[in-house]
Design a protein around this motif. Structure first.
Motif, PDB file in Angstrom:
ATOM      1  N   GLY A 183       0.671  -1.570   0.170  1.00  0.00           N
ATOM      2  CA  GLY A 183      -0.031  -0.432   0.072  1.00  0.00           C
ATOM      3  C   GLY A 183       0.822   0.835  -0.239  1.00  0.00           C
ATOM      4  N   CYS A 184       2.053   1.459  -0.471  1.00  0.00           N
ATOM      5  CA  CYS A 184       3.137   2.508  -0.683  1.00  0.00           C
ATOM      6  C   CYS A 184       3.255   2.578  -1.893  1.00  0.00           C
ATOM      7  N   ALA A 185       3.840   4.208  -2.181  1.00  0.00           N
ATOM      8  CA  ALA A 185       4.166   4.638  -3.523  1.00  0.00           C
ATOM      9  C   ALA A 185       6.118   4.275  -3.653  1.00  0.00           C
ATOM     10  N   LEU A 186       6.270   4.164  -4.230  1.00  0.00           N
ATOM     11  CA  LEU A 186       7.643   3.634  -4.586  1.00  0.00           C
ATOM     12  C   LEU A 186       8.747   4.489  -4.916  1.00  0.00           C
ATOM     13  N   LEU A 187       9.565   5.474  -4.432  1.00  0.00           N
ATOM     14  CA  LEU A 187      10.563   5.834  -5.087  1.00  0.00           C
ATOM     15  C   LEU A 187      11.724   5.736  -5.650  1.00  0.00           C
ATOM     16  N   PRO A 188      11.542   5.003  -6.683  1.00  0.00           N
ATOM     17  CA  PRO A 188      13.858   5.154  -7.268  1.00  0.00           C
ATOM     18  C   PRO A 188      13.436   6.347  -6.941  1.00  0.00           C
ATOM     19  N   LEU A 189      15.462   6.584  -7.237  1.00  0.00           N
ATOM     20  CA  LEU A 189      16.338   7.258  -6.476  1.00  0.00           C
ATOM     21  C   LEU A 189      17.312   6.727  -8.038  1.00  0.00           C
ATOM     22  N   ASN A 190      18.173   7.941  -8.316  1.00  0.00           N
ATOM     23  CA  ASN A 190      19.204   7.887  -9.251  1.00  0.00           C
ATOM     24  C   ASN A 190      20.060   7.615  -8.986  1.00  0.00           C
TER      25      ASN A 190
END
Length: 74
Positions: free
Chosen positions: A41-48
């Motif tokens: 139920g969370c959002a994934l934040l890709p990090l560069n």
């Protein structure tokens, strides 16, 4: 694998709708993180991975990331 990750996120006390970050290159682990995070139920934040530490810190702080998943390469 994705269900195990979702369970880890939930058991860690990360509330739904939180941001979970992924730090690593484009690989199957990123896809697994994306689906596991969604199941929790969370959002994934890709990090560069090319960003500097200062840039990453600003993004993580702005998103109020609750958890950072890191590829084994890093």
């Amino acid at each position: 694998t994705t269900s195990r990750l979702a369970n880890v996120i939930v058991k860690a006390g990360i509330p739904p709708r939180s941001h979970v970050s992924f730090f690593g290159k484009n690989a199957i682990e990123y896809i697994e993180a994306m689906f596991g995070t969604h199941k929790a139920g969370c959002a994934l934040l890709p990090l560069n991975w090319r960003a500097s530490a200062v840039e990453l810190a600003a993004v993580i702080d702005d998103a109020q990331t609750q958890l950072i998943l890191v590829d084994t390469e890093y």
